[in-house]
Structures are given as C-alpha cells and as structure tokens.
Design a protein around this motif. Structure first.
Motif, short mmCIF file in Angstrom:
data_model
loop_
_atom_site.label_atom_id
_atom_site.label_comp_id
_atom_site.label_asym_id
_atom_site.label_seq_id
_atom_site.Cartn_x
_atom_site.Cartn_y
_atom_site.Cartn_z
N ASP A 135 0.47 -1.16 0.06
CA ASP A 135 0.02 -0.04 0.09
C ASP A 135 1.09 1.46 0.19
OD1 ASP A 135 -2.23 1.19 -0.10
OD2 ASP A 135 -2.87 1.15 1.81
N GLY A 136 0.75 2.35 -0.89
CA GLY A 136 1.59 3.44 -0.60
C GLY A 136 2.58 3.55 -1.81
N ALA A 137 3.05 2.10 -2.23
CA ALA A 137 4.57 2.03 -3.06
C ALA A 137 4.15 2.47 -4.60
CB ALA A 137 4.64 0.49 -2.83
N VAL A 138 4.79 3.53 -5.15
CA VAL A 138 4.98 4.04 -6.48
C VAL A 138 6.11 2.21 -7.09
CG1 VAL A 138 6.21 5.18 -8.23
CG2 VAL A 138 5.23 5.70 -6.14
N HIS A 442 3.69 0.64 -26.42
CA HIS A 442 3.86 0.20 -25.26
C HIS A 442 4.21 1.79 -24.41
CE1 HIS A 442 8.11 0.25 -23.86
NE2 HIS A 442 8.04 0.60 -25.46
N PRO A 443 3.19 1.62 -23.01
CA PRO A 443 3.18 2.38 -21.92
C PRO A 443 4.09 2.67 -21.19
CG PRO A 443 2.13 0.89 -21.68
CD PRO A 443 2.87 0.32 -22.76
N ALA A 444 6.08 2.10 -21.25
CA ALA A 444 6.80 2.27 -20.31
C ALA A 444 7.32 3.33 -20.58
CB ALA A 444 7.04 0.87 -20.61
N PRO A 445 8.18 3.93 -19.22
CA PRO A 445 7.77 3.65 -17.81
C PRO A 445 6.27 4.42 -17.63
CG PRO A 445 9.23 5.18 -17.64
CD PRO A 445 9.25 5.11 -19.32
N LEU A 446 5.55 3.61 -17.16
CA LEU A 446 4.48 3.59 -16.43
C LEU A 446 4.94 3.62 -14.61
CD1 LEU A 446 1.12 4.64 -17.09
CD2 LEU A 446 1.05 2.68 -17.38
N HIS A 447 4.72 5.24 -14.70
CA HIS A 447 4.64 4.34 -12.88
C HIS A 447 3.59 5.33 -11.46
CE1 HIS A 447 9.24 5.10 -13.38
NE2 HIS A 447 9.11 4.08 -12.58
N LEU A 448 2.63 4.22 -11.43
CA LEU A 448 1.60 4.61 -10.64
C LEU A 448 1.69 4.52 -9.26
CD1 LEU A 448 -0.93 3.39 -12.88
CD2 LEU A 448 -0.54 5.28 -12.50
N ARG A 449 1.03 5.03 -8.20
CA ARG A 449 1.06 4.56 -6.97
C ARG A 449 0.22 4.16 -6.06
NH1 ARG A 449 3.88 6.74 -2.68
NH2 ARG A 449 4.45 8.78 -4.20
N LEU A 450 0.44 2.77 -5.59
CA LEU A 450 -1.51 1.81 -5.56
C LEU A 450 -1.28 2.32 -3.82
CD1 LEU A 450 1.17 -1.12 -5.96
CD2 LEU A 450 -0.40 -0.87 -7.58
N HIS A 451 -2.82 2.37 -3.97
CA HIS A 451 -3.34 2.23 -2.96
C HIS A 451 -4.57 1.22 -2.67
CE1 HIS A 451 -2.30 6.47 -2.43
NE2 HIS A 451 -2.62 7.02 -3.47
N ARG A 452 -3.95 0.94 -1.53
CA ARG A 452 -5.19 -1.13 -1.26
C ARG A 452 -6.70 -0.57 -1.67
NH1 ARG A 452 -3.53 -5.77 0.04
NH2 ARG A 452 -1.62 -4.32 1.03
N ARG A 453 -7.33 -0.51 -1.46
CA ARG A 453 -8.99 -0.47 -1.72
C ARG A 453 -9.47 -1.36 -0.66
NH1 ARG A 453 -11.27 1.37 -6.57
NH2 ARG A 453 -10.52 1.52 -8.16
#
Ligand code: HEM
Length: 453
Positions: A135-138, A442-453
């Motif tokens: 959770d919270g990681a990119v 292709h979409p790299a690099p694609l950095h997204l932040r994760l939020h747990r549902r």
C-alpha cells in the motif's frame, strides 16, 4: 491526386515525401500522427520508404481483402525478414502453404477446453501479482505486467508450476529479449548489432536464457514420453515435430504473446488510473463476479467469466482499439493483383495498421477519446464490418486472441478489485500522450501509486 475506382475505393499518394528518404522520418519519428493523417487521403495510400514504394491500407474493406486473399498476398514486406531471423519457421512467419498444416497442428492448444484449463493459472498468477504489492508504493506498471504475462504463458504452454525455474528465468529475461528484437529490427546494419555494447550484451544474454530454458523444457518433456499432457509441448510431440520445429513454435508463442498482452495490460491500467469512477465500477463488478474465498479449488473462475466481467472486458476491448499492441505489420504481393484500382506487381509491400483503422473518425466518433460505452451492445451493433481488427483477420488471425482477452481481462479485474492506481502528480509524460511504438505500442515507463481498496 486521389482516384476513385469502380469498386468505390480510392487510391492516392501521400504528400510530404522527402526527395531521398520519402516518408521514413514521419513514419519512424512520430508514427501515430502520421498514420492518423493517411486515412484522409484515400483507402489505399502510396508512401515511400527511401527508394521503395509501399501501399498503406486505410479502409476496413481493403484490410480484410489483403488478409483473406491468400492467392495474391502472403507474409513479407519491410521488417518481416528481420523478424523471421528471430522467429525461424514458427507459425507467424511461414508462408501460406506451410502455415495451414502448422496451424492445424497447434490450434488444439487454444481450443475452449484448453482455455478452461489455463484459467486456473491465469487467475492464480493475477492474484499472486496483486497480493505482492505494498500500500502506498509506486510501481512501474509495465514491468509487473511483463512478469505476470510471461509467467502465465510459460506455465500454460509448458504445464509447469509457479515455482519452476523456467518460469522465473523466462519472465526475468523477456523484457530485454523483446526490447532487443525491437532494437535489432530498427538497426540499419547487422554489423551494428554485433558490437559489444552493453545493450547488445544484455540482449545476447537474454537470448541465451530464453533458448536454454526452451530447449530444457523440450528435452524434459521428451524424456517424460509422448502422449502425456494437453499443453503445447505435449501437442507438438504427438504431432511429431522435431526439436528445431518445436523451438521455433515456442519462441513464436512467447514473442507473439508476451509483449502484446503485457503492453495492453499496462495501457488498460493507465486508462483506469485516469478515470477513478470507471476504475471503481470495474472493482465493484470484479468483486461481485470473481470468487473471493481462500479455497483454491473454489477460487477458479469458470469459462463464462468474460461474459460476466462485462465492464472489465469493455475496458480491454477499448484499450485494444485505442492502442492495438500489434499496430503495424506487412504483407507482400505474390502474384499480379488489382487493389483499389491500382495494378500491383509481385513484391509490392502492403502495410497494415490496426491503429490507423481504429482511429478513423468516420468509424469511431471522437477516436482520441477512451470510451468504454462504444462497446455497449447497441453501439457495437452500429460498428462497420471489419472496423475492429486488433488481432488481424483471415487464416493468419491471432491464434491467441481469446487466450489474450481472457488473461488481460482477468488481470484487470483482479488488480482493480484490490488496488486503486493513482497517477503521480504533474503533467502526463509525453510518451504516454503520444507514444512512439516499435514492435508494440507500449506505455513504459508508467509509474503509478498503489492504494489498497
Ligand atoms: C493483446 C494481445 C495480442 C495481440 C494484440 C495480438 C495480435 C496479433 C495479430 C494482429 C496477429 C496477426 C499478424 C499478421 O497477420 O501478420 C497475431 C498473430 C499471432 N499471434 Fe497474437 N496477439 C496477441 C496475443 C497473442 C498471444 C497471447 C499469443 C500466444 C499465446 C499469440 C500468438 C500469435 C501467433 C502464434 C500468431 C501467428 C498466427 C498465424 O500466423 O497463424 N498472440 N497476433
């Protein structure tokens, strides 16, 4: 000048060719805007690649004609020979007369009963990928997508479990292998490819890892004896393929199936990250449809999972409209033929781009808008025949189309049900707004932040 023929198709020459290099800069520097511009000139548009003339197919009708008329058109054209160097005589690169037999031999590995068996692996791998995140990681999304898709394909084609060394080795080597193929196809000379640069060394290392693992899998399976198992290896042994033939087919499946599906999954997650309410709706649907218990036997989705994951499936369908991974390929004319009123000689290169077809505003209103409602039953019924071609058409249509749709849809549903993916602050990077594709878009690099549902 545009000419209209008795069949109603129009033919034209693309403007803006440079004296010596023709349209090479436009096609190689910024290919997607160039392709979008061509449909405005006609149904068949002549472009110049240096001294060579090539015909770009811009209408669904002609696209279909070229892919289904095997008497006049076959695999070939720019870049094809280089790709063949890597893929050997695998299903994707053989001429029609050999292809028919090969396709019949390999098709059982993609029939509905086989796909039902693969569902367990697809679901297990998607859950395992999604549960390993913090959770919270990119995260860099495409890397994870590559890992997931490479693990699924290796496990399903070789029938090995998730802890097998082959799965880990191929998944780790594949991004470098795929990028290296792209670099070598772009490179103007074989000589440059042999220089001991760090990139060439990494590529050679990746090639030897993939070869070693594929050879070992074939050898192991031969030792176990024929007649066992239902996967691709078992099938090829029963069909009497030599080691060399099996190797070419396995490398073809890995090459055809990993980069394409991984980039589509990456783009689907990108589009969901830009539209939180759509992502929430996909998550709700996934929670309602996918089994959620801790019992692995009960947790396997059944065969009509795709029907019930309707919204996730529409996200994937629209993703493959917007950015069809196999965005550009070619054919060659094998005997004299007329196309859109143009008499074409043997050896003429024919260029095909699903991206171009999918971005024609007369076929898809507001084509630059990502809109899953295009795929509601009513709007889908209005779509022109042959307007949606992410997997090609005719005898060479992708053998892995249903396999790919199943694995990507399941992955999107599982990931969206566990995680909200948030773009990083700031403007969207240019490579995501106007990507420059090579082997795939292709979409790299694609950095997204994760939020747990
Ligand atoms: C989103 C994912 C995928 C896309 C967009 C895609 C697209 C395509 C397209 C457009 C073709 C036809 C190319 C041509 O006519 O020259 C093709 C052929 C092929 N694809 Fe896929 N593909 C995908 C996934 C897969 C997967 C998962 C596999 C294998 C597991 C696979 C294996 C192949 C093979 C072997 C061929 C050659 C078929 C033949 O010539 O009979 N593809 N693919």
């Amino acid at each position: 000048m545009t000419t209209t023929t008795s069949t109603g198709f129009t033919a034209a020459r693309a403007p803006g060719a440079h004296p010596l290099i023709g349209h090479v800069p436009a096609l190689f520097r910024d290919p997607l805007p160039f392709l979008r511009s061509l449909a405005g000139h006609g149904d068949l548009v002549e472009i110049r690649l240096g001294p060579q003339r090539a015909m770009m197919v811009c209408s669904p009708g002609l696209f279909h004609q070229v892919l289904t008329d095997t008497r006049h058109f076959d695999k070939g054209g720019p870049l094809f020979d280089k790709l063949r160097w890597f893929l050997g005589d695998g299903l994707g690169s053989t001429p029609h007369e050999v292809h028919r037999r090969q396709r019949r031999q390999l098709q059982p590995a993609f029939r509905p009963d086989a796909l039902s068996r693969y569902l367990e692996v697809m679901s297990e791998e998607a859950r395992s990928a999604a549960s390993g995140w913090q959770d919270g990681a990119v995260i860099e999304v495409e890397q994870h997508a590559y890992q997931l898709i490479a693990r699924i394909i290796t496990r399903t084609m070789f029938s090995v479990d998730g802890s097998s060394a082959a799965v880990a080795e191929i998944a780790a080597a594949y991004p470098e292998f795929h990028q290296g193929i792209g670099r070598h196809m772009r490179s103007p000379s074989r000589w440059l490819d042999r220089l001991p640069t760090p990139a060439n060394r990494r590529f050679r290392q990746a090639c030897s890892t993939v070869s070693r693992e594929v050879d070992a899998a074939i050898e192991d399976r031969r030792r176990e004896g024929t007649g066992t198992g239902h996967d691709l290896l078992a099938l090829m042994i029963r069909e009497g393929l030599s080691d060399r033939e099996m190797r070419d087919q396995v490398v073809t499946m890995l090459t055809g199936g990993i980069g394409t599906s991984a980039s589509a999954l990456g783009w689907a997650l990108f589009f969901l990250s830009r539209d939180p309410s759509l992502a929430d709706a996909v998550a709700r649907e996934a929670r309602a449809v996918l089994p959620a218990g801790a019992d692995p036997d009960r947790d396997v989705p059944d065969r009509d999972v795709l029907t019930r994951l309707d919204l996730a499936r529409r996200v994937v369908t629209e993703t493959l409209r917007y950015y069809p991974s196999a965005w550009f390929y070619s054919r060659t004319v094998t005997s004299p033929v007329e196309l859109a009123g143009r008499a074409l000689r043997p050896g003429t290169a024919i260029l095909l781009s699903p991206y171009l077809i999918h971005h024609r505003p007369d076929l898809y209103p507001e084509p630059e808008r990502f809109d899953v409602d295009r795929w509601s039953p009513a709007r889908r019924a209005e779509l022109s025949h042959g307007a949606y071609v992410p997997f090609g058409a005719g005898a060479r249509k992708c053998i892995g189309d249903v396999y790919a749709l199943t694995e990507i849809t399941l992955a999107v549903a599982v990931i969206a049900s566990c995680w909200r993916l948030e773009p990083l602050p700031g403007p969207v990077p240019r490579h995501l707004l106007e990507p420059r594709p090579w082997t795939v878009i292709h979409p790299a690099p694609l950095h997204l932040r994760l939020h747990r549902r």
